[in-house]
Design a protein around this motif. Structure first.
Motif, PDB file in Angstrom:
ATOM      1  N   MET A   1       0.866  -1.176   0.000  1.00 56.29           N
ATOM      2  CA  MET A   1       0.000   0.000   0.000  1.00 56.29           C
ATOM      3  C   MET A   1       0.901   1.223   0.000  1.00 56.29           C
ATOM      4  N   MET A   2       0.538   2.202  -0.797  1.00 50.96           N
ATOM      5  CA  MET A   2       1.265   3.466  -0.804  1.00 50.96           C
ATOM      6  C   MET A   2       0.331   4.563  -1.282  1.00 50.96           C
ATOM      7  N   ASP A   3       0.766   5.786  -1.138  1.00 47.83           N
ATOM      8  CA  ASP A   3       0.011   6.919  -1.658  1.00 47.83           C
ATOM      9  C   ASP A   3       0.341   7.062  -3.144  1.00 47.83           C
ATOM     10  N   LEU A   4      -0.607   7.536  -3.906  1.00 50.62           N
ATOM     11  CA  LEU A   4      -0.414   7.719  -5.344  1.00 50.62           C
ATOM     12  C   LEU A   4       0.845   8.527  -5.643  1.00 50.62           C
ATOM     13  N   ARG A   5       1.127   9.543  -4.844  1.00 50.52           N
ATOM     14  CA  ARG A   5       2.311  10.382  -5.090  1.00 50.52           C
ATOM     15  C   ARG A   5       3.605   9.594  -4.951  1.00 50.52           C
TER      16      ARG A   5
END
Length: 139
Positions: free
Chosen positions: A88-92
């Motif tokens: 999981m990660m942030d789009l940025r």
């Protein structure tokens, strides 16, 4: 003189994911963004990746873990085989990674939900799920 559509955007860009999912993932996303040296700003958009679904030709990116799990099962695997190590990660964070030569944009594929596909189909006049159901009933 510029028209409104020709003027540069001067507002604040805000992308936002599913609110219940965001509430659950936001603390971890903020931590990940800080660790990566990326300003969290006023929004987060979680994305999910599964190494076992990747290949040299495709990097599927999911907007929910449920969509990832559905794709996992559609690929002929069972729920029980779904890896626990989903990324999981942030789009940025993905955008930052994809700006390197080692990660070409050409293989990234955002995978939407079945519900989103059906809504788009319906809005485009293709009938979506209702048309498919009607076709099946008529057969």
């Amino acid at each position: 003189m510029q028209t409104d559509s020709e003027k540069p955007f001067t507002g604040e860009l805000r992308l936002q994911g599913n609110m219940p999912l965001l509430k659950e993932t936001s603390p971890r996303l903020l931590e990940l963004l800080a660790d990566a040296g990326i300003d969290a700003g006023a929004w987060q958009l979680p994305i999910f990746l599964c190494e076992e679904l990747q290949s040299p030709n495709i990097l599927p990116v999911f907007l929910s873990p449920q969509d990832l799990a559905a794709t996992w099962e559609k690929s002929g695997r069972t729920k029980e085989e779904l890896p626990e190590g989903i990324t999981m990660m942030d789009l940025r964070m993905l955008v930052a990674q994809m700006q390197t030569e080692d990660n070409p944009w050409r293989i990234v594929q955002f995978v939407g939900s079945q519900e989103a596909y059906e809504l788009v189909s319906e809005l485009q006049g293709e009938g979506g799920a209702d048309a498919k159901t009607a076709e099946g009933a008529a057969a």
